[in-house]
Design a protein around this motif. Structure first.
Motif, PDB file in Angstrom:
ATOM      1  N   TYR A 106      12.738  55.403  17.339  1.00  0.00           N
ATOM      2  CA  TYR A 106      13.937  55.411  16.498  1.00  0.00           C
ATOM      3  C   TYR A 106      15.167  55.013  17.307  1.00  0.00           C
ATOM      4  N   ALA A 107      15.266  55.534  18.545  1.00  0.00           N
ATOM      5  CA  ALA A 107      16.405  55.168  19.404  1.00  0.00           C
ATOM      6  C   ALA A 107      16.412  53.675  19.687  1.00  0.00           C
ATOM      7  N   LEU A 108      15.210  53.119  19.954  1.00  0.00           N
ATOM      8  CA  LEU A 108      15.127  51.667  20.192  1.00  0.00           C
ATOM      9  C   LEU A 108      15.505  50.884  18.944  1.00  0.00           C
ATOM     10  N   ASP A 109      15.063  51.356  17.759  1.00  0.00           N
ATOM     11  CA  ASP A 109      15.402  50.676  16.504  1.00  0.00           C
ATOM     12  C   ASP A 109      16.904  50.691  16.265  1.00  0.00           C
ATOM     13  N   GLN A 110      17.543  51.842  16.564  1.00  0.00           N
ATOM     14  CA  GLN A 110      18.993  51.918  16.384  1.00  0.00           C
ATOM     15  C   GLN A 110      19.721  50.976  17.333  1.00  0.00           C
ATOM     16  N   GLU A 111      19.189  50.876  18.563  1.00  0.00           N
ATOM     17  CA  GLU A 111      19.802  49.955  19.529  1.00  0.00           C
ATOM     18  C   GLU A 111      19.689  48.510  19.046  1.00  0.00           C
ATOM     19  N   LYS A 112      18.513  48.184  18.477  1.00  0.00           N
ATOM     20  CA  LYS A 112      18.350  46.834  17.929  1.00  0.00           C
ATOM     21  C   LYS A 112      19.337  46.593  16.783  1.00  0.00           C
ATOM     22  N   LYS A 113      19.519  47.618  15.942  1.00  0.00           N
ATOM     23  CA  LYS A 113      20.417  47.461  14.796  1.00  0.00           C
ATOM     24  C   LYS A 113      21.850  47.228  15.270  1.00  0.00           C
ATOM     25  N   PRO A 130      -1.201  42.743  44.954  1.00  0.00           N
ATOM     26  CA  PRO A 130      -2.063  42.936  43.776  1.00  0.00           C
ATOM     27  C   PRO A 130      -3.177  43.950  43.965  1.00  0.00           C
ATOM     28  N   GLY A 131      -3.440  44.363  45.215  1.00  0.00           N
ATOM     29  CA  GLY A 131      -4.509  45.332  45.438  1.00  0.00           C
ATOM     30  C   GLY A 131      -4.028  46.768  45.514  1.00  0.00           C
ATOM     31  N   ASN A 132      -2.723  47.000  45.373  1.00  0.00           N
ATOM     32  CA  ASN A 132      -2.166  48.343  45.492  1.00  0.00           C
ATOM     33  C   ASN A 132      -2.331  49.078  44.157  1.00  0.00           C
ATOM     34  N   VAL A 133      -3.193  50.083  44.140  1.00  0.00           N
ATOM     35  CA  VAL A 133      -3.520  50.794  42.898  1.00  0.00           C
ATOM     36  C   VAL A 133      -2.299  51.524  42.347  1.00  0.00           C
ATOM     37  N   LYS A 134      -1.469  52.070  43.227  1.00  0.00           N
ATOM     38  CA  LYS A 134      -0.255  52.760  42.762  1.00  0.00           C
ATOM     39  C   LYS A 134       0.623  51.809  41.955  1.00  0.00           C
ATOM     40  N   TYR A 135       0.793  50.579  42.457  1.00  0.00           N
ATOM     41  CA  TYR A 135       1.599  49.596  41.751  1.00  0.00           C
ATOM     42  C   TYR A 135       0.958  49.200  40.422  1.00  0.00           C
ATOM     43  N   LEU A 136      -0.359  49.055  40.430  1.00  0.00           N
ATOM     44  CA  LEU A 136      -1.063  48.650  39.206  1.00  0.00           C
ATOM     45  C   LEU A 136      -0.975  49.749  38.140  1.00  0.00           C
ATOM     46  N   ILE A 137      -1.101  51.000  38.561  1.00  0.00           N
ATOM     47  CA  ILE A 137      -0.970  52.120  37.611  1.00  0.00           C
ATOM     48  C   ILE A 137       0.409  52.083  36.964  1.00  0.00           C
ATOM     49  N   HIS A 138       1.419  51.871  37.774  1.00  0.00           N
ATOM     50  CA  HIS A 138       2.791  51.820  37.235  1.00  0.00           C
ATOM     51  C   HIS A 138       2.947  50.653  36.264  1.00  0.00           C
ATOM     52  N   LEU A 139       2.407  49.482  36.610  1.00  0.00           N
ATOM     53  CA  LEU A 139       2.501  48.318  35.722  1.00  0.00           C
ATOM     54  C   LEU A 139       1.829  48.613  34.381  1.00  0.00           C
ATOM     55  N   ALA A 140       0.654  49.226  34.419  1.00  0.00           N
ATOM     56  CA  ALA A 140      -0.039  49.572  33.173  1.00  0.00           C
ATOM     57  C   ALA A 140       0.797  50.530  32.338  1.00  0.00           C
ATOM     58  N   ARG A 141       1.425  51.483  33.002  1.00  0.00           N
ATOM     59  CA  ARG A 141       2.222  52.492  32.300  1.00  0.00           C
ATOM     60  C   ARG A 141       3.427  51.859  31.589  1.00  0.00           C
ATOM     61  N   VAL A 142       4.135  50.961  32.274  1.00  0.00           N
ATOM     62  CA  VAL A 142       5.318  50.360  31.644  1.00  0.00           C
ATOM     63  C   VAL A 142       4.917  49.349  30.576  1.00  0.00           C
ATOM     64  N   CYS A 146      14.611  55.618  32.691  1.00  0.00           N
ATOM     65  CA  CYS A 146      15.804  55.453  31.857  1.00  0.00           C
ATOM     66  C   CYS A 146      15.486  54.749  30.544  1.00  0.00           C
ATOM     67  N   VAL A 147      14.204  54.573  30.247  1.00  0.00           N
ATOM     68  CA  VAL A 147      13.720  53.933  29.008  1.00  0.00           C
ATOM     69  C   VAL A 147      14.245  52.486  28.911  1.00  0.00           C
ATOM     70  N   LYS A 148      14.381  51.831  30.051  1.00  0.00           N
ATOM     71  CA  LYS A 148      14.756  50.410  30.085  1.00  0.00           C
ATOM     72  C   LYS A 148      13.493  49.636  30.434  1.00  0.00           C
ATOM     73  N   PHE A 149      12.603  49.562  29.436  1.00  0.00           N
ATOM     74  CA  PHE A 149      11.245  49.113  29.690  1.00  0.00           C
ATOM     75  C   PHE A 149      11.146  47.631  30.022  1.00  0.00           C
ATOM     76  N   LYS A 150      11.991  46.795  29.381  1.00  0.00           N
ATOM     77  CA  LYS A 150      11.833  45.351  29.558  1.00  0.00           C
ATOM     78  C   LYS A 150      12.007  44.952  31.013  1.00  0.00           C
ATOM     79  N   LYS A 151      13.119  45.360  31.643  1.00  0.00           N
ATOM     80  CA  LYS A 151      13.334  44.998  33.038  1.00  0.00           C
ATOM     81  C   LYS A 151      12.362  45.731  33.948  1.00  0.00           C
ATOM     82  N   SER A 152      11.980  46.936  33.561  1.00  0.00           N
ATOM     83  CA  SER A 152      10.994  47.672  34.346  1.00  0.00           C
ATOM     84  C   SER A 152       9.687  46.893  34.434  1.00  0.00           C
TER      85      SER A 152
END
Length: 707
Positions: free
Chosen positions: A134-141, A661-673, A643-649
């Motif tokens: 809802y917060a994202l929708d309001q920001e779009k509006k 590309p072999g760092n699992v910590k980085y890959l986990i974070h990429l999957a999460r965002v 900060c819920v700034k997903f696009k740049k994240s």
């Protein structure tokens, strides 16, 4: 689970069953202190409650005693008190779910989940998702309102632009806007084309391909490019068009904006090149003529074309095959050196390429021709396309490598190329590059030569990518007085003559380091030293990139003063006064502007206190000062995600995984965002990469289960 707001989440439960209301209130209040609940026993009481107090979420029974949940949503919207709603029913029904979502509900759950042991997790996730969406929708509006307010200024800016601009509706392709530049270019009057179908302006033979491009665009891929040939009063003209989809509130495409740029000069150059290739084919009967024209083409597709105030670049190419044609003495082979200036995200870069196409003479030259032609096409596209110019360096190299690899794969293993391809940030001395089975890059620093690579990561262009590890973008930060040298196999593969009629092939790859040190990195001297010892057995190409004396990439502060300032900050931190330590960092940054060490410290202090929003500008500053710090990029992306700034994240997380590309910590974070932006397909691919490497990784399995 992360809390989407920095305050209590006020929730209204509207249900005519007292036990249901009490159960939801009791279970969720017990497990999450972020929730505050009010209850309403029917629709009328619920509407009265939302008129008196603002709620962040409504949990709503589909069938109330005095009205339906759909009627409640309609009344709530009519009253002007919107809030995200989660609809509950006694029985699961897909038809009711669809009706609820269409009426404005953000989720739909069956009351049967009340008896499940994981009810709290399910409902908590549903509430957080609804509030965040809802917060994202309001920001779009709000963004749409700002866009509408600036529409008149936007039109004034584009009306007289030389860029060709046209807009048309998605369903029937009817034109609703063209700018003056478009009218001038095609010599048409605006009132003659408005209301007409866009396809009437396009040659009929192009209709199928253009419609295919338009129909392929969606929310995940909202733009595409198309090259068009048209006939105008000025003769044959070519344009490159960027089709940009425009969406309504339901994320459905309603129209397209197309921006065109004239590329006639570029196309005419390509036609001339094509004509020269045709001449090459026509002269097959004469081998020397064939070689001669090929050498001319190679000269057009290679060369030291970059200009820089901070770097001195030199190239040398000695092809093994020498021949005479009429009055000319020429060389032909598979080695190629090329440099050029490009700009990404407003930053000037120097592109460099050293490559060796496998095969002797004409075969190697054919590979070099293909490589040079494709690379120049990529460079021209970058110079004309705002989309290409908006890429980060890692993404640009990834796309360039992918395009080159795709072209050479089409030759089914008959044309292979080893390559070093990279770009240098002229402002920071930061190098981003890939090495695809090419001899390792050499660094000459303070008279000492060493390799900056440690292992083979990529196979040659044209080899099935399944035989390579995931693409890794290497990074290296040059310092003042540094020089890097890149060379083909010819730098090592030479015949050593013993002066008594005997000879042997050099097999010591580290011998080249001694040549670099002895020559001071002078590639002409290196060539002379090699040939004075023996004979070349392969094509030789060398490239040196040296910092000029005026190049200063790092801060000019005294390290001792910074060390003293940091010691004082750590002393304050040790006393337990973190706020004072942060303030001391800010003051130090005013004195030592751009100090990467102090920026790193204030970031650590703010992150430890979970002040993610405050840390963002310092992350940005540190990335500008120390772009080689991949860990800084990772935590920057993490803070943006918090900060819920997903696009740049997502953008930064992708850069991090391209570097490592072999760092699992980085890959986990990429999957999460990626999950955060609802790109579940790409998130699933990343999780598959993790589980292939670590099948029992609990975090990956948990995210996989969520998908």
């Amino acid at each position: 689970m992360p809390q989407p707001l920095n305050k209590k989440i006020n929730i209204l439960i509207v249900d005519d069953e007292r036990t249901t209301r009490s159960s939801i209130n009791r279970i969720l209040s017990k497990n999450n202190q972020a929730f505050h609940f009010d209850e309403a026993e029917n629709g009328k009481a619920g509407l009265a409650a939302i008129s008196e107090r603002k709620y962040d979420c409504i949990i709503l029974d589909y069938l109330l005693e005095d009205m339906s949940g759909l009627d409640f949503l309609a009344q709530m919207e009519k009253m002007g008190f919107p809030a995200p709603a989660i609809m509950l029913t006694s029985h699961g029904d897909e038809t009711l779910a669809v009706k609820s979502i269409k009426s404005g509900a953000y989720d739909y759950l069956s009351k049967t989940i009340l008896s499940r042991p994981d009810f709290s997790d399910i409902m908590t996730r549903a509430i957080f998702d609804a509030v965040q969406q809802y917060a994202l929708d309001q920001e779009k509006k709000r963004g749409r309102i700002v866009l509408e307010m600036s529409e008149e200024r936007y039109r004034n800016l584009i009306e007289n632009s030389d860029i060709l601009i046209i807009r048309f509706f998605y369903e029937d392709r009817i034109i609703n806007f063209v700018n003056n530049g478009f009218c001038r270019y095609f010599n048409v009057k605006r009132h003659d084309v408005l209301g007409e179908t866009f396809l009437n302006l396009i040659p009929e033979k192009e209709h199928i391909r253009i419609n295919s491009l338009i129909d392929s665009l969606n929310k995940d891929k909202n733009h595409g490019q198309y090259e068009l040939h048209t006939k105008t009063q000025q003769g044959d003209r070519w344009q490159i068009w960027t089709f940009q989809a425009i969406f309504d509130e339901a994320d459905s495409i309603i129209e397209f904006q197309c921006m065109g740029e004239d590329i006639t000069d570029l196309k005419q150059t390509e036609l001339k090149l094509s004509d020269m290739l045709y001449k090459v084919q026509e002269l097959k009967k004469s081998q020397d003529g064939d070689y001669f024209l090929t050498s001319l083409l190679l000269e057009q597709l290679s060369g030291n074309c970059a200009k820089s105030d901070y770097f001195e670049i030199r190239t040398l190419v000695v092809q093994k095959k020498r021949f005479a044609f009429r009055k000319w003495i020429k060389e032909i082979g598979g080695d190629i050196c090329y440099t050029q200036n490009i700009s990404l995200r407003g930053v000037p870069y120097i592109l460099f390429l050293n490559a060796d196409a496998m095969g002797k003479s004409i075969q190697g030259a054919g590979g070099a021709l293909v490589l040079g032609a494709v690379l120049q096409s990529i460079i021209h596209r970058t110079k004309f396309s705002s989309f290409e110019q908006s890429m980060y360096p890692e993404q640009w190299i990834q796309d360039a490598y992918t395009e080159l690899q795709r072209v050479f794969e089409s030759f089914s293993g008959t044309m292979l190329v080893s390559i070093v391809l990279g770009i240098i940030d002229e402002k920071t001395g930061m190098i981003y590059y890939i090495n695809a089975e090419h001899p390792w890059t050499v660094l000459l620093r303070e008279g000492k030569a060493s390799f900056i690579e440690e292992q083979l990561l990529l196979r040659k262009l044209g080899i099935d990518p399944d035989y390579s590890e995931p693409l890794k973008i290497k990074t290296f930060r040059m310092d003042k007085k540094d020089m890097i040298l890149i060379g083909s196999d010819g730098r090592d593969d030479f015949l050593i003559l013993d002066g008594q009629g005997g000879s042997s092939i050099n097999e010591d790859e580290r011998y080249f380091l001694s040549l670099v040190e002895e020559s001071g990195g002078d590639i002409d001297r290196i060539h002379h030293m090699i040939t004075s010892m023996g004979e070349l057995t392969d094509d030789l190409s060398l490239m040196s990139i040296a910092c000029k004396s005026n190049a200063v990439f790092r801060g000019g502060h005294d390290d001792g003063e910074i060390t003293a300032a940091l010691a004082e900050i750590r002393s304050i931190e040790a006393s337990g006064d973190t706020a004072a330590a942060i303030e001391s960092c800010r003051k130090a940054l005013e004195r030592f502007k751009g100090s990467g060490r102090i920026l790193k410290k204030i970031i650590a202090l703010l992150m430890n206190k979970k002040k993610y929003e405050e840390a963002l500008p310092y992350f940005e500053s540190r990335d500008a000062v120390n772009p080689e710090d991949t860990e800084n990029l990772y935590f920057y992306s993490y803070a943006l995600w918090k900060c819920v700034k997903f696009k740049k994240s997502v953008e930064l997380a992708a850069r991090v995984t391209l570097r490592d590309p072999g760092n699992v910590k980085y890959l986990i974070h990429l999957a999460r965002v990626l999950i955060g932006v609802k790109n579940y397909i790409e998130a699933d691919k990343v999780l598959d990469r993790i589980l292939k490497k670590e099948p029992d990784n609990e975090r990956a399995l948990k995210l996989k289960k969520f998908l």
